[in-house]
Motif scaffolding. Structure first.
Motif, PDB file in Angstrom:
ATOM      1  N   VAL A 282       0.834  -1.205   0.000  1.00  0.00           N
ATOM      2  CA  VAL A 282       0.000   0.000   0.000  1.00  0.00           C
ATOM      3  C   VAL A 282       0.867   1.254   0.000  1.00  0.00           C
ATOM      4  O   VAL A 282       0.650   2.196  -0.772  1.00  0.00           O
ATOM      5  CB  VAL A 282      -0.944   0.004   1.224  1.00  0.00           C
ATOM      6  CG1 VAL A 282      -1.659   1.352   1.350  1.00  0.00           C
ATOM      7  CG2 VAL A 282      -1.961  -1.119   1.121  1.00  0.00           C
ATOM      8  N   MET A 283       1.896   1.270   0.869  1.00  0.00           N
ATOM      9  CA  MET A 283       2.771   2.424   0.953  1.00  0.00           C
ATOM     10  C   MET A 283       3.530   2.656  -0.353  1.00  0.00           C
ATOM     11  O   MET A 283       3.678   3.791  -0.814  1.00  0.00           O
ATOM     12  CB  MET A 283       3.769   2.233   2.099  1.00  0.00           C
ATOM     13  CG  MET A 283       3.200   2.528   3.472  1.00  0.00           C
ATOM     14  SD  MET A 283       2.644   4.240   3.612  1.00  0.00           S
ATOM     15  CE  MET A 283       4.187   5.104   3.447  1.00  0.00           C
ATOM     16  N   GLY A 284       4.028   1.566  -0.950  1.00  0.00           N
ATOM     17  CA  GLY A 284       4.738   1.693  -2.216  1.00  0.00           C
ATOM     18  C   GLY A 284       3.852   2.288  -3.293  1.00  0.00           C
ATOM     19  O   GLY A 284       4.263   3.188  -4.042  1.00  0.00           O
ATOM     20  N   ILE A 414       3.476  -0.835 -10.217  1.00  0.00           N
ATOM     21  CA  ILE A 414       2.067  -0.979 -10.611  1.00  0.00           C
ATOM     22  C   ILE A 414       1.328   0.345 -10.414  1.00  0.00           C
ATOM     23  O   ILE A 414       0.568   0.789 -11.285  1.00  0.00           O
ATOM     24  CB  ILE A 414       1.397  -2.106  -9.802  1.00  0.00           C
ATOM     25  CG1 ILE A 414       2.001  -3.460 -10.193  1.00  0.00           C
ATOM     26  CG2 ILE A 414      -0.112  -2.116 -10.024  1.00  0.00           C
ATOM     27  CD1 ILE A 414       1.527  -4.621  -9.329  1.00  0.00           C
ATOM     28  N   GLY A 415       1.544   0.987  -9.255  1.00  0.00           N
ATOM     29  CA  GLY A 415       0.860   2.246  -8.972  1.00  0.00           C
ATOM     30  C   GLY A 415       1.204   3.332  -9.962  1.00  0.00           C
ATOM     31  O   GLY A 415       0.321   4.045 -10.461  1.00  0.00           O
ATOM     32  N   ILE A 416       2.496   3.487 -10.260  1.00  0.00           N
ATOM     33  CA  ILE A 416       2.918   4.518 -11.212  1.00  0.00           C
ATOM     34  C   ILE A 416       2.311   4.257 -12.588  1.00  0.00           C
ATOM     35  O   ILE A 416       1.820   5.177 -13.256  1.00  0.00           O
ATOM     36  CB  ILE A 416       4.454   4.568 -11.288  1.00  0.00           C
ATOM     37  CG1 ILE A 416       5.031   5.118  -9.989  1.00  0.00           C
ATOM     38  CG2 ILE A 416       4.911   5.440 -12.462  1.00  0.00           C
ATOM     39  CD1 ILE A 416       6.539   5.019  -9.899  1.00  0.00           C
ATOM     40  N   SER A 417       2.331   3.005 -13.029  1.00  0.00           N
ATOM     41  CA  SER A 417       1.781   2.672 -14.347  1.00  0.00           C
ATOM     42  C   SER A 417       0.294   2.988 -14.421  1.00  0.00           C
ATOM     43  O   SER A 417      -0.193   3.527 -15.423  1.00  0.00           O
ATOM     44  CB  SER A 417       2.023   1.191 -14.644  1.00  0.00           C
ATOM     45  OG  SER A 417       3.398   0.899 -14.705  1.00  0.00           O
ATOM     46  N   ILE A 418      -0.438   2.679 -13.342  1.00  0.00           N
ATOM     47  CA  ILE A 418      -1.888   2.906 -13.342  1.00  0.00           C
ATOM     48  C   ILE A 418      -2.197   4.398 -13.392  1.00  0.00           C
ATOM     49  O   ILE A 418      -3.014   4.849 -14.211  1.00  0.00           O
ATOM     50  CB  ILE A 418      -2.536   2.253 -12.107  1.00  0.00           C
ATOM     51  CG1 ILE A 418      -2.482   0.727 -12.222  1.00  0.00           C
ATOM     52  CG2 ILE A 418      -3.989   2.713 -11.956  1.00  0.00           C
ATOM     53  CD1 ILE A 418      -2.968   0.003 -10.981  1.00  0.00           C
ATOM     54  N   VAL A 419      -1.562   5.186 -12.509  1.00  0.00           N
ATOM     55  CA  VAL A 419      -1.929   6.606 -12.446  1.00  0.00           C
ATOM     56  C   VAL A 419      -1.493   7.359 -13.698  1.00  0.00           C
ATOM     57  O   VAL A 419      -2.217   8.252 -14.179  1.00  0.00           O
ATOM     58  CB  VAL A 419      -1.346   7.283 -11.183  1.00  0.00           C
ATOM     59  CG1 VAL A 419      -1.934   6.665  -9.927  1.00  0.00           C
ATOM     60  CG2 VAL A 419       0.171   7.249 -11.147  1.00  0.00           C
ATOM     61  N   ILE A 420      -0.337   7.023 -14.263  1.00  0.00           N
ATOM     62  CA  ILE A 420       0.101   7.707 -15.479  1.00  0.00           C
ATOM     63  C   ILE A 420      -0.787   7.320 -16.653  1.00  0.00           C
ATOM     64  O   ILE A 420      -1.142   8.171 -17.494  1.00  0.00           O
ATOM     65  CB  ILE A 420       1.576   7.389 -15.785  1.00  0.00           C
ATOM     66  CG1 ILE A 420       2.484   7.932 -14.671  1.00  0.00           C
ATOM     67  CG2 ILE A 420       1.992   7.979 -17.118  1.00  0.00           C
ATOM     68  CD1 ILE A 420       2.386   9.419 -14.457  1.00  0.00           C
ATOM     69  N   MET A 486      -6.835   8.220  -3.387  1.00  0.00           N
ATOM     70  CA  MET A 486      -7.491   8.425  -2.100  1.00  0.00           C
ATOM     71  C   MET A 486      -8.444   7.264  -1.784  1.00  0.00           C
ATOM     72  O   MET A 486      -8.477   6.756  -0.649  1.00  0.00           O
ATOM     73  CB  MET A 486      -8.258   9.743  -2.104  1.00  0.00           C
ATOM     74  CG  MET A 486      -8.975  10.047  -0.792  1.00  0.00           C
ATOM     75  SD  MET A 486      -9.969  11.573  -0.869  1.00  0.00           S
ATOM     76  CE  MET A 486     -11.283  11.065  -1.995  1.00  0.00           C
ATOM     77  N   ALA A 487      -9.217   6.829  -2.777  1.00  0.00           N
ATOM     78  CA  ALA A 487     -10.145   5.712  -2.569  1.00  0.00           C
ATOM     79  C   ALA A 487      -9.397   4.430  -2.221  1.00  0.00           C
ATOM     80  O   ALA A 487      -9.810   3.668  -1.335  1.00  0.00           O
ATOM     81  CB  ALA A 487     -10.996   5.508  -3.823  1.00  0.00           C
ATOM     82  N   PHE A 488      -8.271   4.200  -2.882  1.00  0.00           N
ATOM     83  CA  PHE A 488      -7.467   3.011  -2.577  1.00  0.00           C
ATOM     84  C   PHE A 488      -6.942   3.069  -1.142  1.00  0.00           C
ATOM     85  O   PHE A 488      -6.977   2.067  -0.417  1.00  0.00           O
ATOM     86  CB  PHE A 488      -6.298   2.909  -3.555  1.00  0.00           C
ATOM     87  CG  PHE A 488      -5.353   1.786  -3.258  1.00  0.00           C
ATOM     88  CD1 PHE A 488      -5.659   0.486  -3.651  1.00  0.00           C
ATOM     89  CD2 PHE A 488      -4.175   2.010  -2.566  1.00  0.00           C
ATOM     90  CE1 PHE A 488      -4.795  -0.565  -3.361  1.00  0.00           C
ATOM     91  CE2 PHE A 488      -3.306   0.969  -2.282  1.00  0.00           C
ATOM     92  CZ  PHE A 488      -3.620  -0.320  -2.674  1.00  0.00           C
ATOM     93  N   THR A 489      -6.485   4.241  -0.713  1.00  0.00           N
ATOM     94  CA  THR A 489      -5.972   4.395   0.654  1.00  0.00           C
ATOM     95  C   THR A 489      -7.079   4.194   1.678  1.00  0.00           C
ATOM     96  O   THR A 489      -6.873   3.554   2.724  1.00  0.00           O
ATOM     97  CB  THR A 489      -5.344   5.784   0.834  1.00  0.00           C
ATOM     98  OG1 THR A 489      -4.413   6.026  -0.229  1.00  0.00           O
ATOM     99  CG2 THR A 489      -4.607   5.889   2.151  1.00  0.00           C
ATOM    100  N   LEU A 490      -8.255   4.718   1.396  1.00  0.00           N
ATOM    101  CA  LEU A 490      -9.395   4.521   2.292  1.00  0.00           C
ATOM    102  C   LEU A 490      -9.731   3.044   2.454  1.00  0.00           C
ATOM    103  O   LEU A 490     -10.006   2.563   3.556  1.00  0.00           O
ATOM    104  CB  LEU A 490     -10.620   5.277   1.766  1.00  0.00           C
ATOM    105  CG  LEU A 490     -10.727   6.759   2.117  1.00  0.00           C
ATOM    106  CD1 LEU A 490     -11.890   7.390   1.359  1.00  0.00           C
ATOM    107  CD2 LEU A 490     -10.908   6.947   3.622  1.00  0.00           C
ATOM    108  N   CYS A 491      -9.691   2.315   1.350  1.00  0.00           N
ATOM    109  CA  CYS A 491     -10.002   0.874   1.399  1.00  0.00           C
ATOM    110  C   CYS A 491      -8.961   0.098   2.203  1.00  0.00           C
ATOM    111  O   CYS A 491      -9.254  -0.974   2.741  1.00  0.00           O
ATOM    112  CB  CYS A 491     -10.085   0.306  -0.018  1.00  0.00           C
ATOM    113  SG  CYS A 491     -11.491   0.927  -0.977  1.00  0.00           S
TER     114      CYS A 491
END
Length: 519
Positions: A282-284, A414-420, A486-491
């Motif tokens: 999650v942090m990564g 994975i996170g960088i690829s998704i948001v970009i 934000m939604a991912f962090t909330l979950c």
């Protein structure tokens, strides 16, 4: 599997401090190099006469090599001794950094970055293992605060430091900056660090490693190149995902049926370690995703120069530093899961305010929100690093640090690829929607005050309208990306119930007498 030889009781105060400093310099070197070279890519491309696709391999080769070589760090350290491997990797990383700085063409640069990734993969997990071994159970929160500062500050400070070095000197110094730190680390480890026991009976699981390397390597390449090639519109990306899935399948099938698998699955019998892996992922994802969004937002939307944007982003590092200096003491009185929930909540709050950022957002607001976000990261990272190893047996510690590092690296990719990807697609889609309403028949554009500035009958007016629509499309796309993170962090917040009571675990382990600490 043999336990590490040096315990906290065996490291006198001065030597422990020196080993801590050396572990920190190694951590900072590796953490910086994950992001410091990004801003220098255009300058490298010109000097090395490389195409856009070729210069991107400067980043890809490092990421892939580091991801693949993180997994076997535990086995290598247990087999050959932690000190020997730590010194070898720190020295190899330093030499590879210098070679990158003197590279004459793109082939040399990619080769030397590959070497940098191979040697750098072990630096973070080994430094964490050294820090855990060098401090008693009650002092580990403080140790993880010190270590976490390097891990968290490196990626945050990397872009601004890289920009300053590139503009003030040249892109070569992005790599040369590692030389003094590398030399100091190697000499310090040689003099002050004790060697661990070597288990010469260990046998390497070549099939398991090969399958895992193929799985991780293919996944990393697909994630890194997916945005450039159009994701599943590209045959290359589809093939890489298929190869990755096959690699992971054979790795799991082999590991569950062999007597001595490559990854010690005993790690995953520990509830706290599993919790650590989940929240490290999650942090990564959250940390690197917000970094990947904030820098282009400040430069492309808010219009700040790269050095100014780097300084604004550094305020997040200040928040992280403050939290890490406090959280070691806070863990004496507050449960780790409470701190993690508080940190994730602050992160969500900062992301909520970031969804409203526009090109008119002021410096004061950017700094304030960045500090809050950094403080939230610090509240999560230190308790997380402490909890993961709270009840893990000592002989699994090095394997555990390499697994946590691997989880963070894969999740960040994975996170960088998704948001970009979402940012690019969101900007394109929003631009198409808004531009439908920009025409000479729109009453708002027919108003005299507006028409005097944006006259769609002239080339200048159309260009200005196009720039404004493009800017608004980017603002909306950034906002949607921040909402998604934000939604991912909330979950992730409810998952904190997985974490056991740290106070209870400390009381239980304190009942087992530890050797007296020599100061």
């Amino acid at each position: 599997m043999s336990a590490p030889a040096p315990s906290p009781s065996m490291i006198p105060g001065l030597r422990r401090n020196m080993v801590t400093i050396c572990a920190m310099t190694a951590t900072i070197m590796q953490a910086l190099d994950t992001t410091i070279a990004n801003v220098a890519l255009p300058y490298m491309q010109g000097t090395l006469s490389a195409s856009q696709d070729q210069i991107n391999w400067v980043l890809t080769s490092y990421i892939v090599a580091a991801a693949i070589m993180t997994a076997p760090v535990g086995w290598i350290a247990n087999r050959f001794g932690r000190k020997r491997i730590f010194i070898l990797c720190a020295g190899g990383f330093t030499v590879a950094s210098v070679l990158c700085g003197v590279a004459q063409d793109i082939n040399q640069m990619v080769l030397f970055r590959l070497m940098q990734g191979v040697f750098g993969a072990a630096l973070v997990p080994l430094s964490q293992a050294v820090m855990l071994d060098g401090y008693t159970l009650q002092e580990r929160a403080k140790a993880m605060s010190i270590w976490g500062t390097g891990v968290m500050m490196g990626p945050i400070m990397g872009p601004s430091l890289g920009a300053w070095l590139t503009e003030t000197y040249s892109w070569h110094w992005v790599f040369f900056v590692n030389l003094p730190f590398g030399v100091f680390t190697v000499l310090g480890l040689l003099v002050f660090m004790d060697e661990t026991r070597k288990d010469i009976n260990l046998r390497f699981d070549w099939f398991g490693f090969t399958a895992l390397a193929i799985g991780i390597g293919s996944l990393q390449i697909a994630l890194d190149r997916g945005e450039q090639l159009g994701w599943f519109e590209s045959g290359e990306i589809i093939a890489e995902f298929i190869v990755s899935a096959v690699g992971f399948y054979y790795f799991l099938a082999h590991s569950l049926t062999t007597a001595r698998p490559f990854i010690q699955f005993a790690l995953f019998r520990d509830r706290n370690f599993i919790s650590g892996c989940v929240f490290m992922a999650v942090m990564g994802l959250v940390l690197f995703s917000t970094m990947a969004l904030s820098s282009p937002f400040l430069q492309n939307v808010a219009g700040y120069p790269i050095i100014t944007a780097g300084l604004l982003l550094a305020s997040r590092g200040c928040g992280t530093f403050i939290a890490m200096m406090m959280v070691g003491r806070m863990m004496r009185y507050i449960e780790a899961r409470t701190l993690i929930i508080s940190g994730l909540s602050l992160t969500c709050l900062s992301l909520f305010y970031m969804t409203a950022w526009t090109d008119q957002t002021g410096v004061a607001e950017v700094v304030a929100i960045s500090i809050v976000q950094g403080f939230g990261f610090g509240l999560v990272f230190v308790p997380l690093s402490t909890v993961a190893f709270l009840t893990l047996p000592d002989h699994l510690r090095t394997d555990g640090t390499s697994m946590l590092t691997l989880m963070r690296n894969v999740a960040s990719s994975i996170g960088i690829s998704i948001v970009i990807s979402q940012l690019t697609e969101g900007s394109r889609r929003t631009y198409a929607v808004i531009s439908q309403h920009v025409n000479p028949f729109n009453h708002a554009l027919q108003m005299p005050d507006v028409r005097g500035i944006i006259d769609l009958t002239t080339d200048k007016g159309r260009a200005m309208a196009d720039a404004m629509v493009n800017l608004q499309a980017q603002i909306i796309a950034f906002s949607h990306d921040y909402q998604m993170v934000m939604a991912f962090t909330l979950c992730a917040i409810p998952l904190a119930v997985m974490i056991g009571s740290t106070k209870a675990a400390l009381r239980k382990q304190s009942a087992v007498p530890e050797p007296a600490v020599i100061e």
